[in-house]
Design an enzyme around this catalytic site. Structure first.
Site, PDB file in Angstrom:
ATOM      1  CG  ASP A  98      30.022  67.148  34.650  1.00 58.49           C
ATOM      2  OD1 ASP A  98      29.922  65.919  34.844  1.00 58.49           O
ATOM      3  OD2 ASP A  98      29.440  67.996  35.338  1.00 58.49           O
ATOM      4  CG  HIS A 129      26.448  67.576  31.835  1.00 56.97           C
ATOM      5  ND1 HIS A 129      26.020  67.815  33.130  1.00 56.97           N
ATOM      6  CD2 HIS A 129      27.382  68.529  31.576  1.00 56.97           C
ATOM      7  CE1 HIS A 129      26.671  68.865  33.622  1.00 56.97           C
ATOM      8  NE2 HIS A 129      27.493  69.320  32.700  1.00 56.97           N
ATOM      9  CG  HIS A 159      27.393  73.320  30.372  1.00 57.32           C
ATOM     10  ND1 HIS A 159      27.478  74.378  31.248  1.00 57.32           N
ATOM     11  CD2 HIS A 159      27.862  72.230  31.052  1.00 57.32           C
ATOM     12  CE1 HIS A 159      27.988  73.963  32.388  1.00 57.32           C
ATOM     13  NE2 HIS A 159      28.228  72.666  32.299  1.00 57.32           N
ATOM     14  CG  HIS A 193      34.731  69.990  33.940  1.00 56.78           C
ATOM     15  ND1 HIS A 193      34.983  70.299  35.261  1.00 56.78           N
ATOM     16  CD2 HIS A 193      33.431  70.309  33.703  1.00 56.78           C
ATOM     17  CE1 HIS A 193      33.887  70.796  35.811  1.00 56.78           C
ATOM     18  NE2 HIS A 193      32.932  70.807  34.892  1.00 56.78           N
TER      19      HIS A 193
END
Length: 246
Positions: A50, A101, A105, A196
């Site tokens: 991610d 994604h 964020h 990640h």
């Protein structure tokens, strides 16, 4: 009474909005929402990253994956891809899978259906245009899947997929061995592993712990006769095509 009724309605709307987020809870992931959680082929472990693409963390992780002969699925942030489009194209050129994604964020706790569709469409179009590949999968930031985001993903032909295993590689003090040790109990057949390739939302240089953990994870999979690879090989149902009216 009118104020009370309005508050009750607002609470009901908020509850409906957040209802899908319960899939993030381990018992729900294990028993009631296995596909959304990422349970797949029992002979396979899906390797996912991610928060990239990140010019600092992504290239060394790509080199490590090349050395291991492993491909993965990268859930991209639109804002990061916009700043590093060549790196997005490199992901695809090296045989990896790209997925969505979100643009930024952040948690989408408040209902805003128009915003959800707009931001997911923007990211999906950026991934498609800048990498040359249309994404199939969507993972909401922090794993908070709301009703609005679930509906937006469906309208755009994306299937939400969370994770069943993680290494907590974002934490201060994480190391390669700690990431592997944290993930190991759940690195069983059919798992989807969350890692990640960027530290844009976590401890600075945390991707170095991820990098150091990759050989340990690959060795674990080989020792247990498990194939390590992207979501496209994980046996999950393919998402429906996008709604052409959108």
């Amino acid at each position: 009474m009118r104020t009370g009724a309005l508050l009750g309605t607002a609470a009901a709307v908020e509850l409906l909005h957040l209802a899908p987020a319960v899939v993030r809870l381990p018992p729900v992931r294990r028993h009631l929402a296995r596909r959304t959680a990422g349970h797949g082929d029992p002979g396979h472990i899906a390797l996912t990253f991610d928060d990239g693409p990140d010019p600092r963390g992504t290239p060394p992780i790509l080199d490590a994956l090349d050395a291991l002969g492993v491909h993965a699925t990268f859930f991209l942030l639109g804002a990061m891809l916009e700043r590093a489009p060549d790196l997005g194209r490199e992901l695809v050129a090296r045989g990896h899978e790209v997925a969505v994604h979100g643009w930024h964020h952040r948690r989408q706790y408040r209902p805003a259906p128009t915003r959800d569709v707009r931001e997911l469409r923007r990211t999906t179009e950026a991934v498609t245009t800048l990498t040359g590949t249309r994404p199939l999968w969507y993972r909401p930031p922090y794993g908070v899947l709301t009703t609005g985001l679930a509906l937006a993903a469906h309208r755009l032909g994306l299937r939400p997929v969370l994770w069943t295993a993680w290494g907590r590689d974002w934490e201060p003090g994480a190391t390669g061995p700690s990431v592997y040790t944290t993930a190991r109990p759940t690195l069983t057949g059919g798992a989807t592993l969350l890692l990640h390739d960027s530290d844009c939302t976590s401890t600075p240089h945390s991707w170095r712990a991820t990098l150091a953990a990759l050989p340990l994870i690959a060795t674990h999979c080989r020792a247990h006769n498990l194939t390590l690879g992207p979501l496209r090989d994980h046996g999950l149902p393919a998402p429906a095509g996008p709604n052409r009216r959108e």
